[in-house]
Each structure stands twice: as C-alpha cells, then as structure tokens.
Design an enzyme around this catalytic site. Structure first.
Site, PDB file in Angstrom:
ATOM      1  N   SER A  53     -27.188  32.475  79.817  1.00  0.00           N
ATOM      2  CA  SER A  53     -26.647  32.782  81.139  1.00  0.00           C
ATOM      3  C   SER A  53     -27.721  33.492  81.943  1.00  0.00           C
ATOM      4  O   SER A  53     -28.644  34.099  81.379  1.00  0.00           O
ATOM      5  CB  SER A  53     -25.409  33.681  81.014  1.00  0.00           C
ATOM      6  OG  SER A  53     -25.030  34.189  82.283  1.00  0.00           O
TER       7      SER A  53
ATOM      8  N   TYR B 173     -21.120  41.198  77.865  1.00  0.00           N
ATOM      9  CA  TYR B 173     -21.460  39.790  78.087  1.00  0.00           C
ATOM     10  C   TYR B 173     -22.965  39.626  78.246  1.00  0.00           C
ATOM     11  O   TYR B 173     -23.586  38.750  77.622  1.00  0.00           O
ATOM     12  CB  TYR B 173     -20.722  39.274  79.326  1.00  0.00           C
ATOM     13  CG  TYR B 173     -20.964  37.808  79.615  1.00  0.00           C
ATOM     14  CD1 TYR B 173     -20.311  36.824  78.895  1.00  0.00           C
ATOM     15  CD2 TYR B 173     -21.855  37.416  80.614  1.00  0.00           C
ATOM     16  CE1 TYR B 173     -20.530  35.481  79.161  1.00  0.00           C
ATOM     17  CE2 TYR B 173     -22.085  36.088  80.892  1.00  0.00           C
ATOM     18  CZ  TYR B 173     -21.420  35.111  80.156  1.00  0.00           C
ATOM     19  OH  TYR B 173     -21.649  33.784  80.425  1.00  0.00           O
TER      20      TYR B 173
END
Length: 585
Positions: free
Chosen positions: A455, A468
């Site tokens: 990501s 995350y």
C-alpha cells in the site's frame, strides 16, 4: 540412469549417415518430434520429453554428426538444409508412416524446422511447428535486406544489436579454430559455463559427445548461413500452424527478428518467456504445457485459439494463484490473468465469493480456474492449501498475495488483539504465501514471480493508520529482501502499492476506539470517499500484470501513491508533517 534410458531406440539410414532415434510414449498417440540445436544432442530435450510422453508419441533424434548419429563424409557440404530435410523425412516416415507429425525445434533445431515447414516436399507431413530460439534463415535474410534497403535509425540499431549478438557465428566460420577449441579447453569448460550463465542443471546433459558434436556442428553454419542470407527464398511461407516461443533473455537472438513473422506464418501463435536461451533445460514444465496446449488445439481443428487478451503471449497457460480473490483488487487481478489465458486459482476465506471469481474467470478466458477457501493467517490451513495446489494443479508460476484487512485508529486506541488481527492477515498471510508457495517455485527451479500487494501507506506515515501502515511497511521490506534473495533463481518479486482504490475493503475495515454504531458510520463515510475518488481495482490489476512482465520491484499505483513515493525518497520531511494532520471524522 537418464530420462531417455527407458526409450525405445532405432536407427534410420539416410543420405549415407545413420541417425539414432529414441521414442517415448504410445505410438498410437499424436507424434511429436523434438529437434535439438547446437552444440547439443537429443538429450537436451530429455526433461521436456518425459513430461510429454504421457500424452504423445515423443520422438527425438540426434542430428547427423551429433550424439550417436554418424557424421557425413566429407563434412563440407554434408550439413545443408536440403540434406537435413532428407533426414527429417526419413525419420518421420520411420516413426509415423502416413500420419503428419508435430515438430518442435530449439536453436538450430528450430532453424532446420523452419526449412521443413516451408518447403513443398514436406507438405502433408507436418501438422504443426513450435519454434524457439532459432529463426528461418530465409526470413532472417529478408529482415536484414529490408533494413539495409530502407535504413532508419531504429532499423540500423536493430541490425547492429543483432550483429553484436551473433558474434559467435563469425567465429564458427573460421577454419579449424572452432574444432580445436571445442575438442580442447572449451569442450571441457562448457558444462560449467552453462551452469553459471544459463543456470542449466546437469543430469544426462551435456553428453560426453559434446566436443565432437560441436566440432561437427560448425558446418551447420558454414554450409547454410551465408548462402541463405545472401539469397533468401521468397516462397518461405509456413504450410502448417506455428507457435513461436521467445525467451526474453536470449543472449543470441533479438526479439525484433520476429517482428514481421505473420507475413511468413499466417497461422501464428506467439508466446514469450522470461528466460535465457536454453529453455528446454531451464523451463521444461512451461514448454511441455504450451506444446501440449498447441498440439491439442491443432489436432482438434482449433489452431491459433490461444487467449488474445493483453499479455496473452506472456501468461497464456501459466498457473496463477491469487489470495483475497473474492472481491476488489484480488478479483480484478484474477480476471486480468484469466483474460490473458492463465489458469487461475482463486483463494478467499469466503467460499461463495471464491467460486464466483473462478466461474467468471473461466468465462472470460482462463483455460480452467479453481476456487479454494482458506484463511491466509492460518499457518496450518495455508500448508494444506500449498500441498493441495501442488498435487492437483501444479507448481504456481505467479503468486499474488493480495488478502488484507483495513484498520484505522490511533496507536493508543488500537488494542493488542487489533494489532494481532491486522498483522496476522496483512503480514503473516504474505509470509505464509511466500514461504510455502514460493519455496515450491524455488525447488522446481524454473523461475516464477511473486506479487505482494502492499500500500502507499507502507511509505506514507499517518497518525490514523499505525497498525495498517506498519503491516504494509513490513510487506514492502519483506518484498525487497525476498527479491534480493531470489534474483539468482529467476524468480521476480514485486510490491504493488496502491493509494485510494474503490473497493469494498472499507466495508470490513476496523475502526479502533469507537463503538459499533460509530464504526458503521465511519465505514459508510469512508466508502463514500473511496467511491468519490473512483479509482477502479481493474487499473491496479493492469499494473500487476505489467509489473510481472517488466519484473519491477516497487510499483506505486494511483497518482497520490506515486506522489507520496517520490516524497518518501526525496522529501520525507513533507510526509512527516502531513502525517501529523488529524483526519476529519
């Protein structure tokens, strides 16, 4: 004992020489004739032949002057393409009388086969031809002439590039010296050179006859190259379907040689392979799959039916496993590989979603697709999945570790169980996939590619995404480390780093430090924001395929991801200041 020790052997006399012919498989099945190149003998095909023998009648023969076949006397003039065509017809008549054969050629075996498939006297004897690393000398001659008659900077560059790759051809035209080198130091060192440069394994190859094979084979070049390049035939059109397999890392032949091949082979199927020159030894599984697919299609009256999607020449027939394939980026990636003709294993913890992805993959181009249900964070379950895939479908060629979950909330609001959950799925799921399925790739020794979906959060700090971002940063670093470790084994490893993509990850994302009602409100709000951004998962899937084709290391996807990546490298302080901004709720 070698793979060919169990073969049936016969001798075929033709043109003053005796050819050693080996046969595997049931003679009632379609006949596939494998023709070796220079400076090889038929044993170069042993790994491919073993994989084909269960479906076909496989025939290998030592070209005149090679292996156990006798050499012509005198050598000069004894290796012309006309004489080699006589040899092929004699072998075909002996092993498959009255029935056409499927030809497969590598290197000079392919050069010969181009002659066989384009001359009138072989019409009706050849059902199909699979070519790799060996052009038609006639086509090559016209290719050169076209660039000399109408030179442009690009065409001159192509000529010079191929001229540099063909350095060994000039040496082989010199008298005596090649024979002395091959019967002396070069012959002794050649197996080691192949191991170091081409990563070719040993076993039954090369054979002890290598020095004499290479010395005799120099006449293949002397008898044919200059005459054909000077006066190429104008009628060298293939009278059978052709499958062209192009190794992208071939040190001796440029991809550009085949740019106009459709003019000479109208029924042409193209394949590309990220490999070096000696693909019969380094990629036997892939070659066997493509030969089987092509021969089966031709015999079924469907030549040229390979997938036509983007990158079909690269991924057709390959086995691709995608985790988290039930939704979003995983599903779009499975579909993209399916359109390219890959075989797809759709893995998701939701069985129904995995089934839908597999079913749709078959409809849009995958030769076949399977659905598997697993929680990627469960080590035992992943071990069972890896064992089942290898046993039932084969070793995966491309692994896409996509499964992941979202987690938002400040560091102190994120409970230990939240950390465990996000790390178990986002990081340990990737580790399990790389360790189990990646190990199978390395043990097979035929290359492959691993794609880990990270990501932009991996390099863009945020006070709202500590868990995350940490998990994705770990995935990014794992990818970089694994890429370094596997580079020498022909296995590429890529990290894909999307930004805001319109997927349903927001519907399952966790928001730490809030109650259930507030979490639902935040999910709805985040879903609306992602929807307004409107970046579709299909574009991420396109980036995945492109990254595998180009073997890229880190691929930021979406403009904001690319911008953040630049800042992380050249102005990280800017990202640190942005990370302090409290996101609106």
């Amino acid at each position: 004992m070698t793979v060919l020790d169990g073969a049936r052997e016969r001798w075929v006399r033709t043109g003053g020489v005796e050819l050693c012919v080996a046969e595997l498989g049931d003679p009632r099945h379609p006949t596939v004739v494998l023709v070796h190149g220079y400076p090889d003998s038929k044993e170069v095909w042993s790994e491919v032949a073993a994989r084909l023998a269960g479906r076909f009648h496989v025939v290998l023969y030592d070209v005149r002057g090679h292996g156990r076949s006798t050499a012509p006397t005198p050598l000069r003039g004894g290796f012309t393409l006309e004489r080699l065509t006589d040899d092929f017809l004699a072998v075909a008549d002996a092993v498959s009388p009255g029935r056409p054969v499927h030809l497969v050629g590598h290197d000079w075996g392919s050069v010969q086969c181009w002659e066989f498939v384009t001359v009138r006297r072989t019409e009706g004897r050849i059902a199909s031809f699979t070519s790799m690393s060996g052009p038609s000398l006639d086509h090559f001659g016209h290719w050169i002439n076209k660039r000399l008659r109408r030179p442009t900077p690009r065409r001159i560059g192509q000529l010079l590039g191929q001229g540099a790759k063909s350095w060994y051809v000039y040496l082989l035209h010199t008298p005596v010296l090649p024979e002395l080198a091959w019967r002396g130091p070069l012959g002794k060192r050649w197996p080691g050179i192949l191991r170091r440069v081409e990563k070719v394994s040993g076993g039954d190859y090369p054979t002890p006859s290598l020095p004499s094979d290479a010395a005799h084979g120099a006449w293949l070049y002397r008898d044919n190259v200059r005459p054909r390049l000077r006066h190429p035939r104008d009628d060298a059109h293939a009278h059978a379907p052709v499958q062209l397999i192009t190794p992208l890392g071939d040190a001796f032949l440029s991809e550009r040689l085949y740019d106009e091949l459709e003019l000479w082979a109208p029924r042409l199927t193209r394949r590309t392979l990220p490999a070096k020159h000696w693909v019969p030894r380094t990629r036997p599984d892939r070659l066997a799959d493509w030969i089987t697919e092509f021969v089966t299609a031709v015999d079924g009256g469907r030549p040229g039916t390979a997938a036509s999607g983007k990158h079909a020449d690269r991924f057709g027939g390959q086995l691709v496993l995608v985790t988290g394939a039930g939704h979003g980026i995983g599903r779009a990636t499975a579909f993209a590989f399916a359109e390219a003709g890959a075989r797809v294993v759709a893995v998701d913890r939701d069985a129904e979603s995995a089934d839908r992805t597999a079913e749709r993959s078959r409809l849009i181009g995958a030769p076949t697709a399977w659905a598997e249900t697993v929680d990627v964070s469960d080590e035992r379950a992943m071990e069972k999945l890896a064992a089942k895939v290898a046993a039932e479908y084969g070793v995966v060629d491309i692994l896409v570790n996509n499964a992941g979950i979202g987690m938002s909330g400040s560091f102190f609001d994120t409970a230990p169980e939240d950390w465990k959950k996000v790390l178990d799925v986002n990081l340990w799921g990737v580790i399990h996939g790389c360790r189990l399925l990646g190990r199978q790739m390395t043990e097979r020794g035929q290359g492959g590619h691993i794609v880990n979906i990270a990501s932009a959060a991996a390099y863009q700090p945020s006070r709202a995404l500590p868990a995350y971002s940490t998990s994705k940063a770990a995935v990014l670093m794992l990818t970089e480390c694994l890429r370094a470790e596997l580079a020498g084994q022909g296995i590429g490893v890529t990290a894909i780093c999307p930004g805001l993509v319109n997927t349903d990850i927001t519907s399952t994302a966790r928001f730490a430090g809030v109650d259930a009602d507030e979490e639902k409100r935040l999910r709805r709000r985040t879903a609306r924001l992602y929807g307004l951004r409107g970046y579709p998962p299909e574009r991420v899937a396109d980036a995945v395929l492109e990254a595998v084709v180009r073997n890229r290391a880190v691929v930021p996807v979406t403009p904001e991801a690319r911008g953040a990546h630049l800042f992380s490298r050249f102005a990280p302080g800017v990202l640190r200041r942005l990370a302090r901004v409290k996101p609106p709720l």
